[in-house]
Each structure stands twice: as structure tokens, then as C-alpha cells.
Design an enzyme around this catalytic site. Sequence first.
Site, PDB file in Angstrom:
ATOM      1  CB  ALA A   1      49.693  36.952  29.614  1.00  0.00           C
ATOM      2  N   GLY A   2      46.311  38.383  29.901  1.00  0.00           N
ATOM      3  CA  GLY A   2      45.042  38.162  30.595  1.00  0.00           C
ATOM      4  C   GLY A   2      43.986  37.633  29.628  1.00  0.00           C
ATOM      5  N   GLY A   3      42.719  37.757  30.048  1.00  0.00           N
ATOM      6  CA  GLY A   3      41.623  37.204  29.271  1.00  0.00           C
ATOM      7  C   GLY A   3      41.522  37.774  27.866  1.00  0.00           C
TER       8      GLY A   3
ATOM      9  CE  LYS B   1      48.956  36.240  35.824  1.00  0.00           C
ATOM     10  NZ  LYS B   1      48.140  37.438  36.029  1.00  0.00           N
TER      11      LYS B   1
ATOM     12  CG  ASN C   1      51.685  39.450  31.282  1.00  0.00           C
ATOM     13  OD1 ASN C   1      51.067  40.497  31.084  1.00  0.00           O
ATOM     14  ND2 ASN C   1      51.428  38.657  32.311  1.00  0.00           N
TER      15      ASN C   1
ATOM     16  CB  THR D   1      31.082  41.692  30.172  1.00  0.00           C
ATOM     17  OG1 THR D   1      32.318  42.385  30.256  1.00  0.00           O
ATOM     18  CG2 THR D   1      30.098  42.260  31.180  1.00  0.00           C
TER      19      THR D   1
ATOM     20  CE  LYS E   1      34.580  38.916  28.171  1.00  0.00           C
ATOM     21  NZ  LYS E   1      35.563  39.594  27.318  1.00  0.00           N
TER      22      LYS E   1
ATOM     23  CB  SER F   1      27.523  47.180  29.793  1.00  0.00           C
ATOM     24  OG  SER F   1      27.436  46.586  28.511  1.00  0.00           O
TER      25      SER F   1
ATOM     26  N   GLY G   1      40.843  50.682  21.197  1.00  0.00           N
ATOM     27  CA  GLY G   1      40.015  49.480  21.139  1.00  0.00           C
ATOM     28  C   GLY G   1      38.529  49.725  20.961  1.00  0.00           C
TER      29      GLY G   1
HETATM   30  P1  NDP Z   1      42.942  40.929  32.785  1.00  0.00           P
HETATM   31  O1  NDP Z   1      42.738  41.445  34.149  1.00  0.00           O
HETATM   32  O2  NDP Z   1      42.525  39.543  32.439  1.00  0.00           O
HETATM   33  O3  NDP Z   1      44.519  41.053  32.404  1.00  0.00           O
HETATM   34  C1  NDP Z   1      45.197  42.242  32.669  1.00  0.00           C
HETATM   35  C2  NDP Z   1      46.561  42.222  31.983  1.00  0.00           C
HETATM   36  O4  NDP Z   1      47.125  43.518  32.105  1.00  0.00           O
HETATM   37  C3  NDP Z   1      47.550  41.242  32.589  1.00  0.00           C
HETATM   38  O5  NDP Z   1      48.384  40.750  31.572  1.00  0.00           O
HETATM   39  C4  NDP Z   1      48.330  42.138  33.571  1.00  0.00           C
HETATM   40  O6  NDP Z   1      49.636  41.683  33.829  1.00  0.00           O
HETATM   41  C5  NDP Z   1      48.398  43.405  32.755  1.00  0.00           C
HETATM   42  N1  NDP Z   1      48.597  44.623  33.542  1.00  0.00           N
HETATM   43  C6  NDP Z   1      47.720  45.193  34.407  1.00  0.00           C
HETATM   44  N2  NDP Z   1      48.231  46.336  34.905  1.00  0.00           N
HETATM   45  C7  NDP Z   1      49.453  46.489  34.347  1.00  0.00           C
HETATM   46  C8  NDP Z   1      50.481  47.472  34.463  1.00  0.00           C
HETATM   47  N3  NDP Z   1      50.334  48.538  35.266  1.00  0.00           N
HETATM   48  N4  NDP Z   1      51.594  47.311  33.732  1.00  0.00           N
HETATM   49  C9  NDP Z   1      51.739  46.251  32.917  1.00  0.00           C
HETATM   50  N5  NDP Z   1      50.826  45.282  32.762  1.00  0.00           N
HETATM   51  C10 NDP Z   1      49.687  45.405  33.483  1.00  0.00           C
HETATM   52  O7  NDP Z   1      42.219  42.003  31.819  1.00  0.00           O
HETATM   53  P2  NDP Z   1      41.660  41.769  30.347  1.00  0.00           P
HETATM   54  O8  NDP Z   1      42.625  40.902  29.632  1.00  0.00           O
HETATM   55  O9  NDP Z   1      40.247  41.354  30.417  1.00  0.00           O
HETATM   56  O10 NDP Z   1      41.658  43.253  29.740  1.00  0.00           O
HETATM   57  C11 NDP Z   1      42.864  43.882  29.350  1.00  0.00           C
HETATM   58  C12 NDP Z   1      42.561  45.185  28.604  1.00  0.00           C
HETATM   59  O11 NDP Z   1      41.849  44.930  27.408  1.00  0.00           O
HETATM   60  C13 NDP Z   1      41.709  46.177  29.404  1.00  0.00           C
HETATM   61  O12 NDP Z   1      42.195  47.476  29.131  1.00  0.00           O
HETATM   62  C14 NDP Z   1      40.321  46.018  28.803  1.00  0.00           C
HETATM   63  O13 NDP Z   1      39.552  47.173  28.928  1.00  0.00           O
HETATM   64  C15 NDP Z   1      40.689  45.750  27.343  1.00  0.00           C
HETATM   65  N6  NDP Z   1      39.649  45.037  26.605  1.00  0.00           N
HETATM   66  C16 NDP Z   1      39.097  45.645  25.515  1.00  0.00           C
HETATM   67  C17 NDP Z   1      38.133  45.029  24.771  1.00  0.00           C
HETATM   68  C18 NDP Z   1      37.553  45.735  23.600  1.00  0.00           C
HETATM   69  O14 NDP Z   1      36.558  45.255  23.037  1.00  0.00           O
HETATM   70  N7  NDP Z   1      38.130  46.842  23.178  1.00  0.00           N
HETATM   71  C19 NDP Z   1      37.661  43.664  25.096  1.00  0.00           C
HETATM   72  C20 NDP Z   1      38.322  43.076  26.256  1.00  0.00           C
HETATM   73  C21 NDP Z   1      39.273  43.763  26.975  1.00  0.00           C
HETATM   74  P3  NDP Z   1      49.933  40.612  35.018  1.00  0.00           P
HETATM   75  O15 NDP Z   1      49.592  39.272  34.439  1.00  0.00           O
HETATM   76  O16 NDP Z   1      51.364  40.782  35.297  1.00  0.00           O
HETATM   77  O17 NDP Z   1      49.039  40.991  36.160  1.00  0.00           O
END
Ligand code: NDP
Length: 269
Positions: free
Chosen positions: A126-128, A154, A149, A61, A65, A14, A236
Amino acid sequence: MDRYCVFGNPIAHSKSPLIHAEFASLTQQQLSYDKQLVAEDQFPQAVAEFRRQGGQGANVTLPFKQQAFELCDGLTDRARLSGAVNTLYWQGDQLWGDNTDGEGLVRDLLRNGVELKGCRILLIGAGGAVRGVIPSLFEQQPQSIVVANRTQAKAETLAQHFAELGDISSCAMDEIDGAFDLIINGTSASLSSTALPVNADVIQRAKCCYDMAYGSEPTVFQQQAKQLGVSKSLDGLGMLIQQAAVSFERWRGVTPDPQPVYDLIKRQL
Ligand code: NDP
């Protein structure tokens, strides 16, 4: 001295302590900010213990969350809508939660000259992270948001969840079509250097491509955008610094200048 921390697991990576130490120095605030590694089943106990020891506020983090969201007595609107909390603070005995990721993203986009009002936005993932930024993006009155996504269900769930905020729809990643002003990659694909299977035409027409991931080199998505002639591609890191600045403001009532901290962290990546 006022105490702050970030809870997570893992937490060694971090950058929050460095960012907040720099903000404190820039704004002449006396505070300490530490990392706290917490076992997955010990989050409520860790927060309570931190408060007992005089803690004033904390960041949260992965993977806490959502647990933080459930633990809070009160929530800001954007934290309630996004279902996740990354910033804790106390009002008397009441624990409050905010989610500053979305405002961090919006501030970074605006600072980089990206117009959001009336904008057609494609959000990939479509993640967090994506869930957390949608309320703040809608506050900027974009024309529309499409969520795409890999797992389409999702994206559909997110579009339904946020339907009351504005024009939002969903589609599968390989079915993305149409023109977008701004494309935001909120997947973790860049972390594994995976290119997204998005139609080149769609990327080519964008005015800006933004990757929430960041690193010492441009991400794969930024490289895709550049090769296709997109004039503006951002990573980012700015979002990371800005979401921390919003937390700092919430705790300390002063707004730190993000630029020197951005420059410092960039040099260290
Ligand atoms: P999550 O694990 O909650 O979600 C991951 C997402 O990425 C899902 O939608 C997943 O799809 C998709 N995914 C993962 N691998 C692949 C792939 N190979 N091809 C296509 N889609 C993929 O993660 P977060 O939402 O927490 O984080 C996502 C990104 O955002 C990370 O890179 C993280 O570092 C970045 N981030 C940056 C921040 C900043 O301040 N700059 C703050 C928070 C996050 P599926 O649903 O199909 O599994």
C-alpha cells in the site's frame, strides 16, 4: 538539442538515461537525457533551473514524486487520482504532471498475455507504487481489486480513496482468502529477499503472479509462485521499461518498441 532528465535522491542507480537513450536511438530522435541528484529541500528550485536551461520534460523518482504532484499547475486524471507524479512536461509556462507507472504495468501485463477485463486482482502493498497503479488497473475493468498490506490501516485508506473507481476492498496480509486470477506484489519485501506471509492456497490458485521488483534472478515472490505451480510469474522490469515508454511518448509523440530495450537492460542486471 532537446533536454530531458530524471530527478531523484539517490539517483546513481537509475536506468532511465540508458532506457531513454535507447528509445531515442530506436526512434531517431535527437535528445539528451541526464540524471540529476537533487537535495531533498531543493526540488522546486531544481525543476525551475532545469526549465530555465531549456529542459523539455523530466522523470521524477524517489523521494520527489509527491512534491512533484504538489508543484504542478496541471495534472492528468491518473496523476491526480494517485497523488504522485513521475513525469513532468510543460505546456507553455504551465508545468504538467502525469503518472505513467500504472499504464506501464498494464502494458506489460497485456503484452505478456494477462487478461485484465473481468479479472480478480490481489494487490499486495500500500505504498507509492500500489497507489500509482490502481487508476490504470481500473481502466481495464477488472472484476475486483483487493489490497492487502502488512500495515492494514494503509490498505484500508487506499481502498477508501479509490472506492469511486470500482469494486475495491482491503484486508490484512495474513487474512488474505479467496481466489484471484492475478496477484501483484507491490511491496519492497523482495528487495530484502523476504517471503510474503501469504497463504499458499491463495498463490496456488492464481493464473499469474507479478512482482513489481526485479533483478538478475527471479525474486523471492516469483520463486514462491513457481514452487506452488503458478504457470506465469513475471517481474517488474517490463513495467520499468513500459512506464518509460509512456513518458517518452508523452514528450516526443512517438511510441518506441520496448522489446530491444528490455533485452538490453536484462543483460545488464
Ligand atoms: P514504499 O516504500 O512506498 O512502500 C513499501 C511497501 O512495501 C509498503 O506497503 C510496505 O508495507 C511494504 N513492505 C516493505 N517491506 C515489507 C516486508 N518485509 N514485508 C511485507 N511488506 C513490506 O515503496 P514503493 O511503493 O515505492 O515500491 C514498492 C516496490 O515496487 C519496490 O520493490 C519498488 O522497487 C517497486 N517498484 C517498481 C517499479 C517498476 O517500474 N518496476 C516502479 C515503482 C516501484 P508497510 O506499509 O507495512 O510498511
